[in-house]
Write a protein that holds these residues in place. Structure first.
Motif, mmCIF file in Angstrom:
data_model
loop_
_atom_site.group_PDB
_atom_site.id
_atom_site.type_symbol
_atom_site.label_atom_id
_atom_site.label_comp_id
_atom_site.label_asym_id
_atom_site.label_seq_id
_atom_site.Cartn_x
_atom_site.Cartn_y
_atom_site.Cartn_z
ATOM 1 N N PRO A 58 0.874 -1.134 0.179
ATOM 2 C CA PRO A 58 0.060 0.002 0.112
ATOM 3 C C PRO A 58 0.728 1.418 0.051
ATOM 4 C CG PRO A 58 -0.913 -1.592 1.441
ATOM 5 C CD PRO A 58 0.463 -2.119 1.056
ATOM 6 N N GLY A 59 2.075 1.311 0.430
ATOM 7 C CA GLY A 59 2.955 2.342 0.407
ATOM 8 C C GLY A 59 3.743 2.574 -0.760
ATOM 9 N N ARG A 70 -3.927 6.677 -3.536
ATOM 10 C CA ARG A 70 -4.417 6.875 -4.869
ATOM 11 C C ARG A 70 -5.748 6.213 -4.797
ATOM 12 N NH1 ARG A 70 -0.879 7.768 -9.279
ATOM 13 N NH2 ARG A 70 -2.326 7.048 -10.698
ATOM 14 N N VAL A 71 -6.083 5.145 -4.025
ATOM 15 C CA VAL A 71 -7.454 4.431 -4.120
ATOM 16 C C VAL A 71 -8.224 5.411 -3.077
ATOM 17 C CG1 VAL A 71 -8.802 2.385 -3.029
ATOM 18 C CG2 VAL A 71 -6.417 2.240 -4.247
ATOM 19 N N LEU A 72 -7.728 5.943 -2.216
ATOM 20 C CA LEU A 72 -8.296 6.813 -1.299
ATOM 21 C C LEU A 72 -8.844 8.136 -1.835
ATOM 22 C CD1 LEU A 72 -6.332 6.661 2.158
ATOM 23 C CD2 LEU A 72 -8.555 5.401 1.553
ATOM 24 N N ALA A 73 -8.051 8.509 -2.931
ATOM 25 C CA ALA A 73 -8.686 9.691 -3.680
ATOM 26 C C ALA A 73 -9.911 9.097 -4.534
ATOM 27 C CB ALA A 73 -7.463 10.142 -4.539
ATOM 28 N N ALA A 74 -9.883 8.113 -5.041
ATOM 29 C CA ALA A 74 -11.058 7.575 -5.939
ATOM 30 C C ALA A 74 -12.370 7.381 -4.966
ATOM 31 C CB ALA A 74 -10.631 6.322 -6.447
ATOM 32 N N CYS A 75 -12.102 7.105 -3.627
ATOM 33 C CA CYS A 75 -13.452 7.012 -2.895
ATOM 34 C C CYS A 75 -13.593 8.055 -2.088
ATOM 35 C CB CYS A 75 -13.525 5.679 -2.147
ATOM 36 S SG CYS A 75 -12.157 5.504 -1.180
ATOM 37 N N ALA A 76 -13.337 9.454 -2.457
ATOM 38 C CA ALA A 76 -13.317 10.695 -1.644
ATOM 39 C C ALA A 76 -14.799 10.817 -1.504
ATOM 40 C CB ALA A 76 -12.467 11.733 -2.514
ATOM 41 N N GLY A 77 -15.664 10.529 -2.148
ATOM 42 C CA GLY A 77 -17.006 10.726 -1.985
ATOM 43 C C GLY A 77 -17.709 9.844 -0.956
ATOM 44 N N SER A 126 -9.507 -3.047 -3.083
ATOM 45 C CA SER A 126 -8.257 -3.605 -2.668
ATOM 46 C C SER A 126 -7.325 -2.306 -2.653
ATOM 47 C CB SER A 126 -7.456 -4.787 -3.719
ATOM 48 O OG SER A 126 -7.477 -4.129 -4.921
ATOM 49 N N ALA A 127 -6.304 -2.189 -1.995
ATOM 50 C CA ALA A 127 -5.356 -0.879 -1.912
ATOM 51 C C ALA A 127 -4.114 -0.975 -2.922
ATOM 52 C CB ALA A 127 -4.745 -0.990 -0.298
ATOM 53 N N ASP A 128 -4.353 -1.900 -4.127
ATOM 54 C CA ASP A 128 -3.262 -1.871 -5.032
ATOM 55 C C ASP A 128 -3.916 -1.606 -6.557
ATOM 56 O OD1 ASP A 128 -4.878 -3.986 -5.604
ATOM 57 O OD2 ASP A 128 -3.163 -5.314 -5.583
ATOM 58 N N LEU A 129 -4.663 -0.311 -6.493
ATOM 59 C CA LEU A 129 -5.362 0.003 -7.804
ATOM 60 C C LEU A 129 -4.937 1.250 -8.375
ATOM 61 C CD1 LEU A 129 -8.906 -1.154 -6.625
ATOM 62 C CD2 LEU A 129 -7.549 -2.543 -8.442
ATOM 63 N N PRO A 130 -3.802 1.241 -9.151
ATOM 64 C CA PRO A 130 -3.355 2.577 -9.606
ATOM 65 C C PRO A 130 -4.214 3.350 -10.488
ATOM 66 C CG PRO A 130 -2.188 0.729 -10.699
ATOM 67 C CD PRO A 130 -3.061 0.183 -9.880
ATOM 68 N N LEU A 132 -7.713 3.208 -10.502
ATOM 69 C CA LEU A 132 -9.106 3.426 -10.145
ATOM 70 C C LEU A 132 -9.215 4.910 -9.912
ATOM 71 C CD1 LEU A 132 -11.573 1.869 -9.078
ATOM 72 C CD2 LEU A 132 -10.519 2.467 -6.791
ATOM 73 N N ASP A 133 -10.573 5.423 -10.522
ATOM 74 C CA ASP A 133 -10.790 6.787 -10.134
ATOM 75 C C ASP A 133 -12.460 6.968 -9.636
ATOM 76 O OD1 ASP A 133 -12.520 6.279 -12.520
ATOM 77 O OD2 ASP A 133 -11.206 7.575 -13.980
ATOM 78 N N GLN A 134 -12.817 8.026 -9.527
ATOM 79 C CA GLN A 134 -14.274 8.391 -8.820
ATOM 80 C C GLN A 134 -15.114 8.111 -10.264
ATOM 81 O OE1 GLN A 134 -14.738 11.833 -6.665
ATOM 82 N NE2 GLN A 134 -12.632 12.071 -6.181
ATOM 83 N N GLN A 135 -14.888 8.149 -11.192
ATOM 84 C CA GLN A 135 -15.684 7.897 -12.382
ATOM 85 C C GLN A 135 -16.395 6.354 -12.246
ATOM 86 O OE1 GLN A 135 -17.615 9.764 -14.218
ATOM 87 N NE2 GLN A 135 -18.572 8.231 -15.636
ATOM 88 N N THR A 136 -15.215 5.560 -12.140
ATOM 89 C CA THR A 136 -15.256 4.356 -12.423
ATOM 90 C C THR A 136 -16.367 3.802 -11.154
ATOM 91 O OG1 THR A 136 -13.226 3.707 -12.917
ATOM 92 C CG2 THR A 136 -14.199 1.814 -11.947
#
Length: 319
Positions: A58-59, A70-77, A126-130, A132-136
């Protein structure tokens, strides 16, 4: 493991079906998926990473940001984001959880994370999805809400379900977790496929967003792709916004046009200085996309007037 398609177009062009500028969406954009009033997120980040030699997966940084960030940014909503792992510094605030005993596997980890959520929908990642974005996540949540299914799962280019890139109805997950716990006297060591086997699923194919990093070769591939010409600007802007804690979706094309006009019509150093001043002016007037657009419009008009005065056709009394 998902593999990237050979065609170009991870983000912002090429053959990416999601089109340009999908990063940087605001929380309201994501939670506004059709039929979804809100959702929570559970991110599983406690695996052993054996194929990385036990490295802290994850780091691992891709494009200057840890995979987890990067994953946390995708699920910021998400209303609540739970990360199931030992606590660590993150770019966004999260709730931490841990399965007991640690290392009990993905089903036990999901149960620990789900216990900290309350929304009717939950995205499980998972924490390894480089990529992934909010649109997905909007597509997954919208697909789930518009159907009678109990889950919406991303599939890779070969049609395989990626059950850790999915949105579920929370009640369905809790029902199946309780059933498995009763049948097996606990959840430790159970594979995730047992949990989702009885769920009705809809599937959305996305070979890019489903790409995960299991090996160092995967990480090298991801690092290479984000630096390709058609993706690097969006990736850089996303990284800067995350680093500075900015949740602002603006039209980057407007700012690029402004920088071009300032550089060509005034002087090359005018481009970065002008865009800085536009950002400062937007902040002074309350911020937001509209404030940025208005400040950029005024500065662009000024740059064009400046350039016009230097043209051969300009008259001495031209303002």
């Amino acid at each position: 493991m998902s593999k990237l398609p050979r065609t170009a177009g991870v983000r912002g062009g090429g053959n990416d079906p999601r089109g340009a500028h999908t990063r940087g969406m605001t929380a309201s954009d994501t939670s506004g998926a059709p039929g979804v009033d809100g959702y929570d997120a559970v991110v599983l980040a406690g695996g052993a990473a054996r194929r990385l030699g036990g490295a802290d997966k994850p780091g691992v940084r891709i494009g200057g940001r840890a995979l987890l960030d990067r994953v946390l940014a995708a699920c910021a909503g998400a209303a609540t984001t739970v990360v199931v792992a030992e606590p660590r510094p993150t770019a966004r605030p999260v709730v931490w959880a841990r399965e007991e005993p640690p290392g009990g596997g993905p089903v036990a980890a999901l149960d620990a994370g789900l216990s900290r959520t309350t929304a009717g929908y939950v995205v499980v990642l998972s924490a390894d999805l480089p990529f992934l974005d909010q649109q997905t996540l909007r597509r997954l949540l919208g697909g789930l809400a518009s159907s009678d299914a109990e889950g919406a799962v991303l599939t890779d280019g070969e049609g395989r379900d990626q059950t850790l890139v999915a949105a579920y109805r929370s009640a369905a997950l809790r029902r199946e977790l309780a059933r498995l716990s009763d049948e097996h006297a606990g959840l430790n060591g159970l594979p995730l496929r047992r949990l989702v086997a009885r769920l009705g699923l809809v599937r959305i194919c996305d070979p890019v967003a489903s790409f995960d990093c299991d090996t160092w070769d995967d990480i090298a591939t991801a690092r290479t792709r984000i630096r390709e010409h058609e993706h690097v600007l969006d990736e850089w802007i996303s990284a800067v916004k995350d680093e500075l804690g900015i949740d602002l979706d603006v039209d980057t094309g407007v700012l690029l046009d402004l920088a071009r006009d300032a550089a060509h019509g005034v002087a090359r150093p005018a481009a970065p200085l002008t865009t800085f001043l536009v950002g400062y002016a937007a902040a002074q007037s309350g911020g937001g996309p509209e404030a940025v657009a208005e400040a950029a419009r005024k500065a662009a008009a000024l740059a064009l007037r400046w350039a016009d005065e230097d043209s051969a056709e300009a008259k001495p009394d031209t303002e």
